[in-house]
Design a protein around this motif. Structure first.
Motif, PDB file in Angstrom:
ATOM      1  N   PRO A 128       0.814  -1.222   0.000  1.00  0.00           N
ATOM      2  CA  PRO A 128       0.000   0.000   0.000  1.00  0.00           C
ATOM      3  C   PRO A 128       0.845   1.268   0.000  1.00  0.00           C
ATOM      4  N   LEU A 129       2.039   1.206   0.593  1.00  0.00           N
ATOM      5  CA  LEU A 129       2.936   2.362   0.527  1.00  0.00           C
ATOM      6  C   LEU A 129       3.300   2.645  -0.922  1.00  0.00           C
ATOM      7  N   LEU A 130       3.606   1.598  -1.670  1.00  0.00           N
ATOM      8  CA  LEU A 130       3.934   1.775  -3.084  1.00  0.00           C
ATOM      9  C   LEU A 130       2.720   2.279  -3.857  1.00  0.00           C
ATOM     10  N   PHE A 131       1.531   1.748  -3.550  1.00  0.00           N
ATOM     11  CA  PHE A 131       0.310   2.235  -4.207  1.00  0.00           C
ATOM     12  C   PHE A 131       0.129   3.730  -3.946  1.00  0.00           C
ATOM     13  N   ALA A 132       0.356   4.149  -2.711  1.00  0.00           N
ATOM     14  CA  ALA A 132       0.182   5.556  -2.350  1.00  0.00           C
ATOM     15  C   ALA A 132       1.183   6.439  -3.085  1.00  0.00           C
ATOM     16  N   LEU A 133       2.430   5.982  -3.202  1.00  0.00           N
ATOM     17  CA  LEU A 133       3.444   6.766  -3.902  1.00  0.00           C
ATOM     18  C   LEU A 133       3.134   6.854  -5.394  1.00  0.00           C
ATOM     19  N   VAL A 134       2.583   5.796  -5.964  1.00  0.00           N
ATOM     20  CA  VAL A 134       2.194   5.831  -7.371  1.00  0.00           C
ATOM     21  C   VAL A 134       1.072   6.832  -7.587  1.00  0.00           C
ATOM     22  N   GLU A 135       0.142   6.916  -6.629  1.00  0.00           N
ATOM     23  CA  GLU A 135      -0.981   7.844  -6.777  1.00  0.00           C
ATOM     24  C   GLU A 135      -0.522   9.300  -6.757  1.00  0.00           C
ATOM     25  N   GLN A 136       0.653   9.547  -6.179  1.00  0.00           N
ATOM     26  CA  GLN A 136       1.145  10.924  -6.128  1.00  0.00           C
ATOM     27  C   GLN A 136       1.370  11.510  -7.518  1.00  0.00           C
ATOM     28  N   ARG A 137       1.456  10.646  -8.514  1.00  0.00           N
ATOM     29  CA  ARG A 137       1.661  11.140  -9.892  1.00  0.00           C
ATOM     30  C   ARG A 137       0.470  11.967 -10.370  1.00  0.00           C
ATOM     31  N   HIS A 138      -0.695  11.786  -9.725  1.00  0.00           N
ATOM     32  CA  HIS A 138      -1.893  12.522 -10.120  1.00  0.00           C
ATOM     33  C   HIS A 138      -2.032  13.850  -9.358  1.00  0.00           C
ATOM     34  N   PHE A 139      -1.076  14.139  -8.461  1.00  0.00           N
ATOM     35  CA  PHE A 139      -1.110  15.378  -7.692  1.00  0.00           C
ATOM     36  C   PHE A 139      -0.204  16.407  -8.358  1.00  0.00           C
ATOM     37  N   ASN A 140      -0.426  17.681  -8.018  1.00  0.00           N
ATOM     38  CA  ASN A 140       0.527  18.682  -8.489  1.00  0.00           C
ATOM     39  C   ASN A 140       1.819  18.524  -7.694  1.00  0.00           C
ATOM     40  N   PRO A 141       2.967  19.002  -8.207  1.00  0.00           N
ATOM     41  CA  PRO A 141       4.260  18.729  -7.574  1.00  0.00           C
ATOM     42  C   PRO A 141       4.339  19.116  -6.105  1.00  0.00           C
ATOM     43  N   SER A 142       3.830  20.298  -5.737  1.00  0.00           N
ATOM     44  CA  SER A 142       3.920  20.731  -4.342  1.00  0.00           C
ATOM     45  C   SER A 142       3.092  19.828  -3.429  1.00  0.00           C
ATOM     46  N   GLU A 143       1.877  19.525  -3.852  1.00  0.00           N
ATOM     47  CA  GLU A 143       1.010  18.660  -3.049  1.00  0.00           C
ATOM     48  C   GLU A 143       1.584  17.248  -2.986  1.00  0.00           C
ATOM     49  N   ALA A 144       2.134  16.770  -4.085  1.00  0.00           N
ATOM     50  CA  ALA A 144       2.717  15.431  -4.115  1.00  0.00           C
ATOM     51  C   ALA A 144       3.875  15.319  -3.130  1.00  0.00           C
ATOM     52  N   ARG A 145       4.705  16.353  -3.072  1.00  0.00           N
ATOM     53  CA  ARG A 145       5.829  16.323  -2.148  1.00  0.00           C
ATOM     54  C   ARG A 145       5.346  16.280  -0.711  1.00  0.00           C
ATOM     55  N   ASP A 146       4.369  17.106  -0.350  1.00  0.00           N
ATOM     56  CA  ASP A 146       3.865  17.150   1.024  1.00  0.00           C
ATOM     57  C   ASP A 146       3.222  15.820   1.418  1.00  0.00           C
ATOM     58  N   TRP A 147       2.412  15.281   0.504  1.00  0.00           N
ATOM     59  CA  TRP A 147       1.764  14.000   0.787  1.00  0.00           C
ATOM     60  C   TRP A 147       2.789  12.887   0.924  1.00  0.00           C
ATOM     61  N   THR A 148       3.770  12.880   0.042  1.00  0.00           N
ATOM     62  CA  THR A 148       4.791  11.829   0.086  1.00  0.00           C
ATOM     63  C   THR A 148       5.574  11.879   1.390  1.00  0.00           C
ATOM     64  N   LEU A 149       5.965  13.079   1.797  1.00  0.00           N
ATOM     65  CA  LEU A 149       6.699  13.215   3.053  1.00  0.00           C
ATOM     66  C   LEU A 149       5.858  12.768   4.244  1.00  0.00           C
ATOM     67  N   ASP A 150       4.574  13.114   4.232  1.00  0.00           N
ATOM     68  CA  ASP A 150       3.691  12.716   5.333  1.00  0.00           C
ATOM     69  C   ASP A 150       3.546  11.200   5.392  1.00  0.00           C
ATOM     70  N   ILE A 151       3.286  10.572   4.240  1.00  0.00           N
ATOM     71  CA  ILE A 151       3.076   9.129   4.196  1.00  0.00           C
ATOM     72  C   ILE A 151       4.354   8.378   4.581  1.00  0.00           C
ATOM     73  N   LEU A 152       5.488   8.799   4.018  1.00  0.00           N
ATOM     74  CA  LEU A 152       6.744   8.126   4.321  1.00  0.00           C
ATOM     75  C   LEU A 152       7.148   8.320   5.778  1.00  0.00           C
ATOM     76  N   SER A 153       6.861   9.495   6.330  1.00  0.00           N
ATOM     77  CA  SER A 153       7.190   9.743   7.736  1.00  0.00           C
ATOM     78  C   SER A 153       6.400   8.816   8.654  1.00  0.00           C
ATOM     79  N   ARG A 154       5.115   8.661   8.365  1.00  0.00           N
ATOM     80  CA  ARG A 154       4.284   7.773   9.178  1.00  0.00           C
ATOM     81  C   ARG A 154       4.741   6.321   9.044  1.00  0.00           C
ATOM     82  N   TYR A 155       5.022   5.916   7.811  1.00  0.00           N
ATOM     83  CA  TYR A 155       5.477   4.543   7.608  1.00  0.00           C
ATOM     84  C   TYR A 155       6.832   4.309   8.285  1.00  0.00           C
TER      85      TYR A 155
END
Length: 320
Positions: free
Chosen positions: A187-214
Motif C-alpha cells: 500500500p505504501l507503493l500504491f500511495a506513492l504511485v498515486e502521487q503522480r496525479h497530484f501537483n508537484p507541491s502537493e505530491a511532495r507534502d503527501w509523500t513526506l507525510d506518508i513516508l514519515s508515518r510509515y
C-alpha cells in the motif's frame, strides 16, 4: 530408504517451502496492508474522499486476492506437514490418517483453527465494503494467523511451561513486526504511485507525510524484528550460537540476515537521505518521488526474498 522414497521426501520438502513462501507472503499482506491504513491516521482515506482513493482501492483488490491465495497455500502447507510427518503424500487422502492428525496430535487443534480463520478471511473479502470495519476485521484475522503460525513451527518445540510460552511469544512478536513492515510496503507503493496525479507541491507534502508515518512504524518494527530474531535463533541452539557454524540451519539463517540487512540499509537511505533531499527540493521534487518509488519497489522485492528464505528456514532442522 530406496531412491523412490528419497525423491518423494524431496518433493515434500519442495512443496513445503513453496507453500510456506506463498502463504507467508499472503498472510503478511492481510495483516500489514490492512494495518497500513490505520497508522496513516486519516479517516477520510477509508472513505476515499480527499485522500488516496486509488491506493485504497488497489489495497482492497490486493486483500481480496491475498485471502483466497492464503487459504489455498495454507491448505497445501498443512497437507505438506502431514506428508512430512508420514513420509509421503498418500496419507493426505487417508481418512484415518487425517482423523489422527486433526484430533490426536498437538498440531490438530491449531490446524483446525487456522483453516477456520482462512475461511472467514475469504468470506470477509467477498464483502463489497472497503471501510474501516472491513479493514479492521482483515487486520485482526491476519494477526491471528501470524500468531497461530507459532504452534506449527520450531517455536512449538519449547514444550509446556514458561520457557515454551516465552518462545511462542517471541516468535509472535517477530512475525507481527515483520508483517507490519513487509506487508505495509504494497500500500505504501500504491500511495506513492498515486502521487503522480497530484501537483508537484502537493505530491511532495503527501509523500513526506506518508513516508514519515510509515518510517516511524518501520523503526519500531525493525527494532522488534532484530531483538526477537536474535532471541529466536538463541532458542533454537540453546543460546550456544557456535552451533550455527557449519550447519545448514546456520547458513540459511545467515542468508536471511543478509537480505534483512540489505533491506535495513535501503530503508536507512530512504529515511535519512532520500526524504531530506525531497524535503529540500522545490517543485522539481517529482524526480525524487520517482526514485523513492523505485526504492520502495526494490525493498518489497527484498521483503519477498526474505519470506522465501524464512520458508526454507522453517523446514530446516536446527543444529543439535
Amino acid at each position: 530408504m530406496d531412491h523412490a522414497d528419497g525423491n518423494e521426501l524431496f518433493s515434500v520438502f519442495q512443496v513445503l517451502v513453496v507453500a510456506r513462501w506463498i502463504h507467508f507472503s499472503s498472510v503478511f499482506v492481510l495483516f500489514g496492508s490492512a494495518f497500513f491504513w490505520f497508522y496513516m491516521d486519516d479517516r477520510r482515506r477509508f472513505a476515499g474522499a480527499g485522500g488516496l482513493p486509488r491506493a485504497l482501492h488497489a489495497t482492497t483488490v490486493l486483500l481480496r486476492v491475498a485471502a483466497p491465495v492464503a487459504a489455498i497455500s495454507g491448505t497445501v502447507w498443512l497437507a505438506g506437514l502431514l506428508a512430512n510427518m508420514t513420509n509421503g503424500f498418500g496419507s493426505v487422502i487417508d481418512p484415518e490418517m487425517l482423523r489422527t492428525f486433526f484430533w490426536q496430535t498437538q498440531f490438530g487443534p491449531v490446524a483446525i483453527l487456522r483453516l477456520l480463520l482462512l475461511a472467514v478471511a475469504v468470506l470477509v473479502v467477498l464483502l463489497p465494503s472497503q471501510n474501516r470495519a472491513f479493514y479492521s476485521v482483515i487486520l485482526h484475522i491476519g494477526a491471528l494467523l501470524l500468531i497461530n503460525q507459532a504452534w506449527l513451527g520450531h517455536a512449538a518445540e519449547g514444550g509446556a511451561g514458561a520457557y515454551g510460552a516465552l518462545m511462542l511469544v517471541v516468535y509472535s512478536i517477530h512475525v507481527l513486526a515483520a508483517g507490519a513492515w513487509v506487508g505495509g510496503l504494497p500500500p505504501l507503493l500504491f500511495a506513492l504511485v498515486e502521487q503522480r496525479h497530484f501537483n508537484p507541491s502537493e505530491a511532495r507534502d503527501w509523500t513526506l507525510d506518508i513516508l514519515s508515518r510509515y518510517s516511524v512504524m518501520a523503526m519500531v518494527a525493525v527494532t522488534l524484528i532484530v531483538a526477537s530474531g536474535i532471541a529466536n535463533a538463541g532458542f533454537r541452539v540453546g543460546f550456544s550460537f557456535g552451533r550455527l557454524l557449519d550447519s545448514d540451519y546456520g547458513f540459511v539463517l545467515a542468508t536471511k540476515a543478509g537480505v534483512v540487512f540489505t533491506m535495513l540499509a535501503l530503508a536507512f537511505f530512504n529515511r535519512f537521505i532520500a526524504m531530506p533531499r525531497l524535503r529540500a527540493a522545490s517543485t522539481a521534487g517529482m524526480a525524487q518521488i520517482a526514485r523513492l518509488r523505485a526504492s520502495v519497489a526494490f525493498e518489497l522485492v527484498l521483503g519477498l526474498a526474505v519470506l522465501g528464505v524464512a520458508a526454507v528456514l522453517g523446514v530446516t532442522p536446527p543444529p543439535q
